[in-house]
Design a protein around this motif. Structure first.
Motif, mmCIF file in Angstrom:
data_model
loop_
_atom_site.group_PDB
_atom_site.id
_atom_site.type_symbol
_atom_site.label_atom_id
_atom_site.label_comp_id
_atom_site.label_asym_id
_atom_site.label_seq_id
_atom_site.Cartn_x
_atom_site.Cartn_y
_atom_site.Cartn_z
ATOM 1 N N GLY A 94 0.816 -1.214 0.000
ATOM 2 C CA GLY A 94 0.000 0.000 0.000
ATOM 3 C C GLY A 94 0.850 1.265 0.000
ATOM 4 N N LEU A 95 1.905 1.266 0.810
ATOM 5 C CA LEU A 95 2.798 2.431 0.852
ATOM 6 C C LEU A 95 3.514 2.618 -0.491
ATOM 7 C CD1 LEU A 95 4.381 2.056 4.404
ATOM 8 C CD2 LEU A 95 2.721 3.772 3.663
ATOM 9 N N LEU A 96 3.981 1.520 -1.070
ATOM 10 C CA LEU A 96 4.645 1.610 -2.380
ATOM 11 C C LEU A 96 3.701 2.148 -3.445
ATOM 12 C CD1 LEU A 96 6.673 -1.730 -2.471
ATOM 13 C CD2 LEU A 96 7.574 0.574 -2.143
ATOM 14 N N LEU A 97 2.479 1.688 -3.431
ATOM 15 C CA LEU A 97 1.499 2.142 -4.410
ATOM 16 C C LEU A 97 1.146 3.613 -4.202
ATOM 17 C CD1 LEU A 97 0.174 0.752 -6.770
ATOM 18 C CD2 LEU A 97 -1.762 0.217 -5.319
ATOM 19 N N LEU A 98 1.028 4.041 -2.950
ATOM 20 C CA LEU A 98 0.731 5.444 -2.639
ATOM 21 C C LEU A 98 1.818 6.367 -3.191
ATOM 22 C CD1 LEU A 98 -0.987 7.560 -1.004
ATOM 23 C CD2 LEU A 98 0.640 7.148 0.848
ATOM 24 N N VAL A 99 3.069 6.023 -2.933
ATOM 25 C CA VAL A 99 4.179 6.852 -3.415
ATOM 26 C C VAL A 99 4.243 6.833 -4.941
ATOM 27 C CG1 VAL A 99 6.694 7.070 -3.457
ATOM 28 C CG2 VAL A 99 5.529 6.641 -1.297
ATOM 29 N N ALA A 100 4.054 5.652 -5.532
ATOM 30 C CA ALA A 100 4.141 5.551 -6.995
ATOM 31 C C ALA A 100 3.057 6.380 -7.675
ATOM 32 C CB ALA A 100 4.042 4.089 -7.417
ATOM 33 N N LEU A 101 1.845 6.309 -7.165
ATOM 34 C CA LEU A 101 0.759 7.086 -7.780
ATOM 35 C C LEU A 101 0.958 8.581 -7.574
ATOM 36 C CD1 LEU A 101 -2.288 4.795 -6.988
ATOM 37 C CD2 LEU A 101 -1.070 5.070 -9.160
ATOM 38 N N THR A 102 1.465 8.974 -6.416
ATOM 39 C CA THR A 102 1.769 10.385 -6.172
ATOM 40 C C THR A 102 2.862 10.867 -7.125
ATOM 41 O OG1 THR A 102 1.178 10.148 -3.839
ATOM 42 C CG2 THR A 102 2.496 12.061 -4.432
ATOM 43 N N ALA A 103 3.880 10.025 -7.319
ATOM 44 C CA ALA A 103 4.965 10.399 -8.231
ATOM 45 C C ALA A 103 4.460 10.507 -9.663
ATOM 46 C CB ALA A 103 6.090 9.373 -8.139
ATOM 47 N N LEU A 104 3.573 9.595 -10.065
ATOM 48 C CA LEU A 104 3.016 9.695 -11.426
ATOM 49 C C LEU A 104 2.172 10.950 -11.589
ATOM 50 C CD1 LEU A 104 2.054 6.010 -12.293
ATOM 51 C CD2 LEU A 104 3.928 7.380 -13.223
ATOM 52 N N MET A 105 1.449 11.328 -10.546
ATOM 53 C CA MET A 105 0.688 12.583 -10.627
ATOM 54 C C MET A 105 1.631 13.769 -10.738
ATOM 55 S SD MET A 105 -2.702 12.193 -8.206
ATOM 56 C CE MET A 105 -1.800 12.511 -6.732
ATOM 57 N N GLY A 106 2.808 13.664 -10.119
ATOM 58 C CA GLY A 106 3.807 14.728 -10.219
ATOM 59 C C GLY A 106 4.335 14.903 -11.624
ATOM 60 N N CYS A 107 4.207 13.857 -12.444
ATOM 61 C CA CYS A 107 4.614 13.978 -13.853
ATOM 62 C C CYS A 107 3.661 14.872 -14.628
ATOM 63 C CB CYS A 107 4.649 12.595 -14.511
ATOM 64 S SG CYS A 107 5.939 11.519 -13.893
ATOM 65 N N CYS A 108 2.426 14.991 -14.169
ATOM 66 C CA CYS A 108 1.403 15.736 -14.911
ATOM 67 C C CYS A 108 1.031 17.065 -14.273
ATOM 68 C CB CYS A 108 0.138 14.875 -15.013
ATOM 69 S SG CYS A 108 0.418 13.302 -15.828
ATOM 70 N N VAL A 109 1.276 17.225 -13.002
ATOM 71 C CA VAL A 109 0.867 18.443 -12.289
ATOM 72 C C VAL A 109 2.106 19.207 -11.840
ATOM 73 C CG1 VAL A 109 -0.401 19.324 -10.290
ATOM 74 C CG2 VAL A 109 -1.209 17.271 -11.464
ATOM 75 N N SER A 110 2.180 20.443 -12.253
ATOM 76 C CA SER A 110 3.335 21.249 -11.852
ATOM 77 C C SER A 110 3.207 21.659 -10.382
ATOM 78 C CB SER A 110 3.454 22.486 -12.732
ATOM 79 O OG SER A 110 2.336 23.325 -12.533
ATOM 80 N N GLU A 111 4.330 21.854 -9.766
ATOM 81 C CA GLU A 111 4.410 22.298 -8.372
ATOM 82 C C GLU A 111 3.826 21.294 -7.374
ATOM 83 O OE1 GLU A 111 6.010 25.201 -7.745
ATOM 84 O OE2 GLU A 111 6.241 25.499 -9.905
ATOM 85 N N LEU A 112 3.665 20.053 -7.759
ATOM 86 C CA LEU A 112 3.118 19.051 -6.836
ATOM 87 C C LEU A 112 4.210 18.462 -5.952
ATOM 88 C CD1 LEU A 112 0.678 17.341 -5.904
ATOM 89 C CD2 LEU A 112 1.375 15.654 -7.603
ATOM 90 N N ILE A 113 5.351 18.170 -6.535
ATOM 91 C CA ILE A 113 6.418 17.521 -5.778
ATOM 92 C C ILE A 113 7.593 18.476 -5.655
ATOM 93 C CG2 ILE A 113 8.032 15.592 -5.729
ATOM 94 C CD1 ILE A 113 5.941 13.903 -7.034
ATOM 95 N N SER A 114 7.844 18.894 -4.423
ATOM 96 C CA SER A 114 8.998 19.738 -4.131
ATOM 97 C C SER A 114 10.139 18.840 -3.660
ATOM 98 C CB SER A 114 8.639 20.754 -3.045
ATOM 99 O OG SER A 114 8.356 20.079 -1.830
ATOM 100 N N ARG A 115 11.256 19.440 -3.349
ATOM 101 C CA ARG A 115 12.405 18.683 -2.863
ATOM 102 C C ARG A 115 12.058 17.974 -1.546
ATOM 103 N NH1 ARG A 115 18.314 19.187 -3.395
ATOM 104 N NH2 ARG A 115 17.759 20.385 -5.216
ATOM 105 N N THR A 116 11.367 18.662 -0.651
ATOM 106 C CA THR A 116 10.993 18.071 0.633
ATOM 107 C C THR A 116 9.994 16.936 0.459
ATOM 108 O OG1 THR A 116 11.327 20.223 1.686
ATOM 109 C CG2 THR A 116 10.063 18.590 2.920
ATOM 110 N N VAL A 117 9.001 17.137 -0.396
ATOM 111 C CA VAL A 117 8.010 16.092 -0.653
ATOM 112 C C VAL A 117 8.690 14.876 -1.281
ATOM 113 C CG1 VAL A 117 5.969 15.496 -2.024
ATOM 114 C CG2 VAL A 117 6.067 17.676 -0.826
#
Length: 139
Positions: A94-117
């Motif tokens: 579940g944790l792996l899937l959560l991070v992977a889906l968040t990272a994939l959303m970061g490919c499409c949405v600007s300013e979603l993933i910062s260095r800290t995130v």
């Protein structure tokens, strides 16, 4: 669509998704242990099994059910260790899937993933991988 990830981040996102998908498929498949019982091929994982024996009370004998399915209840999983393995491995997936889906959303949405995130996501991904690998091999 603008991305908040660098080229390395995009590669990380896709590899994370592939690894999370492989972990989830491995967790859900009942082929962790293979063997034979009552001259039939059997296999099982943490919460699914194929070709398992059941007691037929009407005929007073044990018969093999030749199908795959999950255990009837959480308590029906053979031992406490297997129940713990199911919970920890499922949590890791579940944790792996959560991070992977968040990272994939970061490919499409600007300013979603910062260095800290990204660092927090990496820590969560490490924890998820540790749960999936250590418990999966320890069971």
């Amino acid at each position: 669509m603008a991305s908040s990830l660098t080229c390395a981040g995009i590669i990380w996102a896709f590899l994370s998704f592939l690894c999370a998908a492989a972990s989830c498929v491995g967790f859900f498949m009942p082929y962790w242990l293979l063997g034979s019982q009552l001259e039939k091929s059997v296999s099982f994982g943490t919460f699914r099994r194929c070709s398992y024996p059941v007691r037929d009370e009407s005929r007073q004998m044990t018969v093999m059910v030749e199908q795959c399915g999950r255990y009837a209840s959480f308590q029906a999983i053979p031992s406490a260790e297997w129940r713990i393995c199911t919970v920890v491995t499922g949590l890791g997936c579940g944790l792996l899937l959560l991070v992977a889906l968040t990272a994939l959303m970061g490919c499409c949405v600007s300013e979603l993933i910062s260095r800290t995130v990204g660092r927090v996501a990496g820590g969560i991904q490490f924890l998820g991988g540790k749960c999936s690998c250590s418990e999966g091999m320890g069971c």
